[in-house]
Enzyme design. Structure first.
Site, short mmCIF file in Angstrom:
data_model
loop_
_atom_site.label_atom_id
_atom_site.label_comp_id
_atom_site.label_asym_id
_atom_site.label_seq_id
_atom_site.Cartn_x
_atom_site.Cartn_y
_atom_site.Cartn_z
N ARG A 52 0.85 -1.20 0.00
CA ARG A 52 0.00 0.00 0.00
C ARG A 52 0.88 1.25 0.00
NH1 ARG A 52 -1.68 1.85 4.55
NH2 ARG A 52 -2.35 -0.13 5.45
N TYR A 104 -17.21 15.51 -15.83
CA TYR A 104 -17.62 14.13 -15.67
C TYR A 104 -18.68 14.04 -14.55
CZ TYR A 104 -17.26 9.20 -14.51
OH TYR A 104 -17.54 7.90 -14.25
N ASP A 176 -8.43 17.84 -15.40
CA ASP A 176 -8.75 16.44 -15.72
C ASP A 176 -8.41 16.26 -17.20
OD1 ASP A 176 -9.99 14.08 -16.54
OD2 ASP A 176 -11.69 14.31 -15.19
N LYS A 201 -9.55 5.02 -19.20
CA LYS A 201 -9.93 5.43 -20.55
C LYS A 201 -8.73 5.24 -21.51
CE LYS A 201 -13.55 6.32 -18.18
NZ LYS A 201 -13.88 7.63 -17.65
C1 LIG Z 1 -14.24 8.14 -16.35
C2 LIG Z 1 -13.85 9.50 -16.00
C3 LIG Z 1 -13.53 9.84 -14.68
C4 LIG Z 1 -13.64 8.85 -13.54
O1 LIG Z 1 -12.68 7.84 -13.65
P1 LIG Z 1 -12.90 6.34 -13.07
O2 LIG Z 1 -11.67 5.64 -13.49
O3 LIG Z 1 -14.15 5.81 -13.72
O4 LIG Z 1 -13.05 6.46 -11.61
C5 LIG Z 1 -13.12 11.14 -14.43
N1 LIG Z 1 -13.04 12.06 -15.41
C6 LIG Z 1 -13.34 11.77 -16.69
C7 LIG Z 1 -13.24 12.83 -17.73
C8 LIG Z 1 -13.77 10.49 -17.02
O5 LIG Z 1 -14.08 10.21 -18.29
#
Ligand SMILES: *Cc1c(COP(=O)(O)O)cnc(C)c1O
Length: 392
Positions: A52, A104, A176, A201
């Protein structure tokens, strides 16, 4: 011999954090699937005591992504939301954040239904206009958080402009960067302080793992995030880190294909009378096309617009007809994988954003988001063609 960090993007994607194993010469570093590490004496070990706190496979991944984002440090988490949450734990009761209005859905949910309990306030604004950003800052504001392109409306915010406002007002600037990946957008190079990703993604890219990461060149912040990673414990498994490292080696070739396929499909979609509007920054008709062309570039400087296209079909009925009609695209949450997906934001990814709120920025019941994969684009185009012909 350690690889030079001044190598170009695709070379670093392959080699930074991926040195051959010194013990065996294995070209691909092994996965350290272990929770704990043997100690020679009390507290005497080789830098690892418990996974961890630190794990070699995770550190390899953190080094690669930090390098690709032009950051000095990376801190990996079990999901994009865990990465985002780790950043928010920097803030305290009474603090205020300025955010892009269409982020998101999970980010909106976490701030309005979890972090609001801890007294963190938010202003949701249209960050495509920098005046709005300046106007939303209060004496309690500690950070500006943006998504560009935004999800799912594909509007573009000026990264350098936001970074400058944040610097002037002594605020943390956070981006992000999930939609573009570092291959097409490196916000730290525009002066942004912190970038986070849903690794799930494009970085992982094969729709098979959930993961997240935060990168920064602010050492104090990186130390704090690493402390949060260890203390709160939302760590990714070594296996998921290893799979992501494997995926990153093809990030460049995948992103080029996502971009080329999406550009072609966006051109196809604007000519279809069944489609009321196409939201894609690569179209000259997009309101921030010029800004996108400047700020979203491949490592060798060519403009790029990514693999996500949103379309307005005019009604919930049409959106459903379209989603049922596609055969190569799959109806599913998520984006950024090699296979093409279709998503209905109003009921799926953005279901937790109240109707009035989402409709105020154009997220209607008729809006459909496409994640364009890397299949043969002729099959994708034919699939959209036949699905659209069923609309009213
Ligand atoms: C999917 C997504 C998230 C969240 O990520 P997870 O891996 O599903 O927790 C945050 N920001 C964007 C732009 C996303 O597409």
């Amino acid at each position: 011999m350690p690889r030079k960090i001044d190598h170009r993007f695709d070379t670093r994607a392959m080699h930074v954090g991926q040195e051959p194993d010194p013990a065996t010469g294995a070209v691909v570093p092994p996965i350290y699937l272990t929770s704990t590490f043997a100690q020679e004496d009390f507290g005497v070990h080789k830098g690892y005591d418990y996974s961890r706190a630190a794990n070699p496979t995770r550190q390899n991944l953190e080094a690669t992504i930090a390098s690709l984002e032009s950051a000095s440090r990376g801190v990996a988490f079990a999901s994009g939301m865990a990465a985002f949450s780790a950043i928010v734990t920097r803030f305290k009761s009474g603090d205020h954040l300025v955010l892009s209005e269409n982020v998101y859905g999970g980010t909106y949910r976490a701030l309005t239904q979890v972090f609001d309990r801890f007294g963190i306030g938010c202003s949701w604004i249209d960050t495509t206009r920098l005046d709005n950003v300046r106007g939303a800052i209060t004496s309690s504001t500690v950070a500006i958080l943006i998504e560009t392109p935004s999800n799912p409306m594909m509007s573009i915010t000026d990264l350098a402009g936001v970074a400058q406002i944040a610097r002037e007002r002594n605020l943390l600037s956070i981006v992000d960067n999930t939609f573009m990946s570092p291959y097409f957008q490196r916000p730290l190079e525009h002066g942004i302080d912190v970038v986070y990703h849903s690794i799930t993604k494009y970085l992982a890219g094969h729709s098979d793992i959930i993961g997240g990461i935060v990168v920064t060149s602010n050492e104090e912040l990186a130390d704090d995030l690493a402390f949060t990673q260890k203390s709160l414990g939302a760590v990714p498994s070594p296996f998921d880190c290893w799979l992501t490292s494997r995926s990153l080696k093809t990030l460049g070739v995948r992103m080029e294909r996502h971009n080329a396929n999406a550009l072609r499909l966006a051109g196809f979609l604007v000519d279809r009378q069944e489609v009321k509007q196409v939201f894609y920054p690569g179209l000259e008709s997009h309101p921030q096309h010029a800004l996108a062309t400047r700020q979203q570039t491949s490592p060798d400087g060519r403009p790029a617009y990514g693999g996500i296209i949103s379309i307005e079909t005019g009604s919930l009925d049409n959106a459903r007809r379209f989603a049922r009609g596609v055969k190569v695209f799959t109806l599913a949450e998520s984006l950024g994988g090699v296979e093409s997906l279709v998503n209905h934001p109003a009921t799926m990814t953005h279901g937790s954003v109240p109707r009035q709120k989402r409709e105020s920025f154009g997220l209607t019941d008729g809006l459909v988001r496409l994640s364009v994969g890397i299949e043969d684009v002729r099959d994708l185009e034919a699939d959209l063609d036949q699905a659209l012909s069923g609309l009213k």
